[in-house]
Design a protein around this motif. Structure first.
Motif, PDB file in Angstrom:
ATOM      1  N   PHE A 172       0.825  -1.205   0.000  1.00 33.15           N
ATOM      2  CA  PHE A 172       0.000   0.000   0.000  1.00 33.15           C
ATOM      3  C   PHE A 172       0.864   1.261   0.000  1.00 33.15           C
ATOM      4  CE2 PHE A 172      -1.803   3.428   2.560  1.00 33.15           C
ATOM      5  CZ  PHE A 172      -2.979   3.694   1.871  1.00 33.15           C
ATOM      6  N   LEU A 173       1.866   1.310   0.867  1.00 34.83           N
ATOM      7  CA  LEU A 173       2.718   2.505   0.972  1.00 34.83           C
ATOM      8  C   LEU A 173       3.521   2.723  -0.302  1.00 34.83           C
ATOM      9  CD1 LEU A 173       3.980   2.225   4.659  1.00 34.83           C
ATOM     10  CD2 LEU A 173       2.274   3.817   3.739  1.00 34.83           C
ATOM     11  N   ASN A 174       4.027   1.649  -0.883  1.00 37.17           N
ATOM     12  CA  ASN A 174       4.757   1.789  -2.148  1.00 37.17           C
ATOM     13  C   ASN A 174       3.859   2.400  -3.224  1.00 37.17           C
ATOM     14  OD1 ASN A 174       7.486   0.811  -1.771  1.00 37.17           O
ATOM     15  ND2 ASN A 174       6.602  -1.208  -1.413  1.00 37.17           N
ATOM     16  N   GLY A 175       2.607   1.912  -3.297  1.00 38.28           N
ATOM     17  CA  GLY A 175       1.680   2.443  -4.289  1.00 38.28           C
ATOM     18  C   GLY A 175       1.298   3.879  -4.019  1.00 38.28           C
ATOM     19  N   LEU A 176       1.114   4.230  -2.754  1.00 38.24           N
ATOM     20  CA  LEU A 176       0.713   5.591  -2.390  1.00 38.24           C
ATOM     21  C   LEU A 176       1.810   6.597  -2.718  1.00 38.24           C
ATOM     22  CD1 LEU A 176      -1.491   7.335  -1.072  1.00 38.24           C
ATOM     23  CD2 LEU A 176      -0.349   6.941   1.127  1.00 38.24           C
ATOM     24  N   PHE A 177       3.042   6.297  -2.365  1.00 39.16           N
ATOM     25  CA  PHE A 177       4.150   7.215  -2.639  1.00 39.16           C
ATOM     26  C   PHE A 177       4.391   7.329  -4.141  1.00 39.16           C
ATOM     27  CE2 PHE A 177       4.674   7.156   1.788  1.00 39.16           C
ATOM     28  CZ  PHE A 177       5.604   8.114   2.161  1.00 39.16           C
ATOM     29  N   ALA A 186      14.250   3.242  -2.324  1.00 36.07           N
ATOM     30  CA  ALA A 186      14.047   1.829  -2.663  1.00 36.07           C
ATOM     31  C   ALA A 186      12.633   1.513  -2.211  1.00 36.07           C
ATOM     32  CB  ALA A 186      15.067   0.935  -1.956  1.00 36.07           C
ATOM     33  N   PRO A 187      12.019   0.489  -2.741  1.00 36.35           N
ATOM     34  CA  PRO A 187      10.685   0.144  -2.254  1.00 36.35           C
ATOM     35  C   PRO A 187      10.701  -0.073  -0.746  1.00 36.35           C
ATOM     36  CG  PRO A 187      11.186  -1.083  -4.250  1.00 36.35           C
ATOM     37  CD  PRO A 187      12.453  -0.385  -3.843  1.00 36.35           C
ATOM     38  N   PHE A 188       9.669   0.425  -0.071  1.00 37.51           N
ATOM     39  CA  PHE A 188       9.595   0.253   1.372  1.00 37.51           C
ATOM     40  C   PHE A 188       9.494  -1.236   1.687  1.00 37.51           C
ATOM     41  CE2 PHE A 188       7.218   4.430   0.818  1.00 37.51           C
ATOM     42  CZ  PHE A 188       8.381   5.180   0.920  1.00 37.51           C
ATOM     43  N   GLY A 197      12.150   2.475   5.148  1.00 35.35           N
ATOM     44  CA  GLY A 197      12.413   3.002   3.818  1.00 35.35           C
ATOM     45  C   GLY A 197      12.989   4.397   3.901  1.00 35.35           C
ATOM     46  N   ALA A 198      13.220   4.986   2.750  1.00 32.83           N
ATOM     47  CA  ALA A 198      13.719   6.356   2.665  1.00 32.83           C
ATOM     48  C   ALA A 198      13.135   6.972   1.403  1.00 32.83           C
ATOM     49  CB  ALA A 198      15.241   6.381   2.621  1.00 32.83           C
ATOM     50  N   PHE A 199      12.892   8.270   1.447  1.00 29.85           N
ATOM     51  CA  PHE A 199      12.334   8.944   0.273  1.00 29.85           C
ATOM     52  C   PHE A 199      12.781  10.395   0.251  1.00 29.85           C
ATOM     53  CE2 PHE A 199       9.211   9.490   3.653  1.00 29.85           C
ATOM     54  CZ  PHE A 199       8.797  10.807   3.541  1.00 29.85           C
ATOM     55  N   THR A 200      12.634  10.986  -0.921  1.00 35.90           N
ATOM     56  CA  THR A 200      12.980  12.393  -1.111  1.00 35.90           C
ATOM     57  C   THR A 200      11.721  13.173  -1.416  1.00 35.90           C
ATOM     58  OG1 THR A 200      15.174  11.848  -1.974  1.00 35.90           O
ATOM     59  CG2 THR A 200      14.314  14.039  -2.495  1.00 35.90           C
ATOM     60  N   PHE A 201      11.472  14.186  -0.597  1.00 36.73           N
ATOM     61  CA  PHE A 201      10.364  15.102  -0.853  1.00 36.73           C
ATOM     62  C   PHE A 201      10.709  16.438  -0.212  1.00 36.73           C
ATOM     63  CE2 PHE A 201       6.394  17.135   0.556  1.00 36.73           C
ATOM     64  CZ  PHE A 201       5.859  17.407  -0.690  1.00 36.73           C
ATOM     65  N   GLU A 202      11.171  17.364  -1.037  1.00 36.50           N
ATOM     66  CA  GLU A 202      11.612  18.670  -0.530  1.00 36.50           C
ATOM     67  C   GLU A 202      12.612  18.462   0.607  1.00 36.50           C
ATOM     68  OE1 GLU A 202       8.063  20.791   0.477  1.00 36.50           O
ATOM     69  OE2 GLU A 202       7.329  20.835  -1.579  1.00 36.50           O
ATOM     70  N   GLY A 203      13.477  17.481   0.448  1.00 36.13           N
ATOM     71  CA  GLY A 203      14.452  17.111   1.462  1.00 36.13           C
ATOM     72  C   GLY A 203      14.495  15.598   1.589  1.00 36.13           C
ATOM     73  N   GLU A 204      15.384  15.121   2.442  1.00 34.59           N
ATOM     74  CA  GLU A 204      15.568  13.674   2.616  1.00 34.59           C
ATOM     75  C   GLU A 204      14.841  13.187   3.866  1.00 34.59           C
ATOM     76  OE1 GLU A 204      17.110  11.827   0.329  1.00 34.59           O
ATOM     77  OE2 GLU A 204      17.354  13.684  -0.814  1.00 34.59           O
TER      78      GLU A 204
END
Length: 306
Positions: A172-177, A186-188, A197-204
């Motif tokens: 679900f989280l992979n699809g939402l992001f 990387a995929p959560f 997991g880790a993601f980039t959105f206006e910062g790390e």
């Protein structure tokens, strides 16, 4: 002031410019064909008549039927005004005089053409806005369709046992992001009772997600905050606890410099119901934490702010 109709005052300069800018009727016909999308307008003219009469037939008929051929007449005016150097006329007999007469006629047309250029600019801007609005509507429709899929999955997850529920939450989280083009490093992945997991959105950001019966406690937030603290400066943590947080945990991590923002299942529900987008939710939670130090504010509170 921008005009909304073609004025009769432009007809004579247009006719003169068209008549004098082309010496041979085949050249005039080729030019008209390139300007007008309705090909019958050119083919139905009496090309056995004098060139000036052919031009008059066309211009007068377009003007008389502006309700139908407004765009065609506008195209013809602007295209003719854009003829800057009819140097081909110099090659015909008495070419210098014919060239000079054509240049004078084209200059006269250009002197009255600015209002018609503004019409086209407004039309192009209106078309750009229509295209933008259509693209936005299509994008929103695609988002809504995907949200409907995720909403179904989200409600199904609630019925699962803990082990399959964790894997379903990961999906679900992979699809939402991905839906909001938030770049996951990387995929959560599910690890034990949590998803990392880790993601980039206006910062790390680092991500940790838990779905457990109990409320997430101070120790769990402490452990995650330590992970975040070992990363580069300006890295933040997003901690998702589906069943929420102990009041003490929120209070402790709202003291001093906040490195976490918190999200619960009700926040996710607001996203999949389309009441707030995930990017807007993350952005506004971060802004709230930066302004107040409070690491948790619910989506419902954000939506009720004025």
């Amino acid at each position: 002031m921008t005009v909304k109709r073609i004025s009769p005052a432009v007809l004579h300069p247009l006719k003169e410019a068209l008549t004098l800018a082309f010496w041979y009727k085949p050249d005039l016909r080729a030019f008209l064909t390139s300007c007008l999308q309705t090909r019958e307008l050119v083919s139905q003219l009496d090309w056995t008549d004098y060139k000036r009469s052919v031009v008059a037939q066309l211009v007068d008929s377009l003007f008389a039927s502006q309700h139908r051929y407004f765009d065609e007449l506008l195209n013809l005016i602007l295209a003719t005004a854009d003829i800057t150097d009819p140097s081909h006329l110099k090659k015909v007999e008495n070419g210098t005089a014919k060239y000079a007469a054509a240049v004078e006629a084209l200059d006269s047309l250009r002197a009255v053409v600015d209002p018609y250029r503004r019409i086209r600019s407004e039309e192009e801007e209106a078309e750009r806005r229509r295209a933008t609005d259509k693209a936005k509507a299509e994008m929103q429709r695609a988002i809504n369709e995907k949200l409907d899929e995720l909403k179904k999955l989200f409600y199904e997850i609630h019925q699962l046992e803990p082990q399959p529920r964790g894997y379903a939450l990961e999906k679900f989280l992979n699809g939402l992001f991905a839906l909001y083009d938030i770049e996951a490093k990387a995929p959560f992945k599910k690890k034990g009772e949590q998803i990392d997991g880790a993601f980039t959105f206006e910062g790390e950001y680092l991500l940790e997600a838990k779905w457990q019966k109990k409320l997430s406690a101070v120790a769990e937030l402490d452990s995650f905050a330590s992970k975040v603290g070992r990363k580069l400066d300006n890295t933040l943590g997003l901690f998702l606890s589906m069943n929420g947080f102990q009041k003490t945990a929120i209070e402790v991590h709202s003291q001093g410099r906040a490195v976490l923002i918190l999200m619960d299942g009700a926040d996710l529900n607001a996203v999949i119901e389309g009441r707030i987008s995930l990017p807007d939710l993350i952005r506004r939670k971060k802004q709230h934490a930066a302004r107040t130090g409070n690491v948790f504010i619910s989506a419902s509170t954000l939506l009720n702010e004025h």
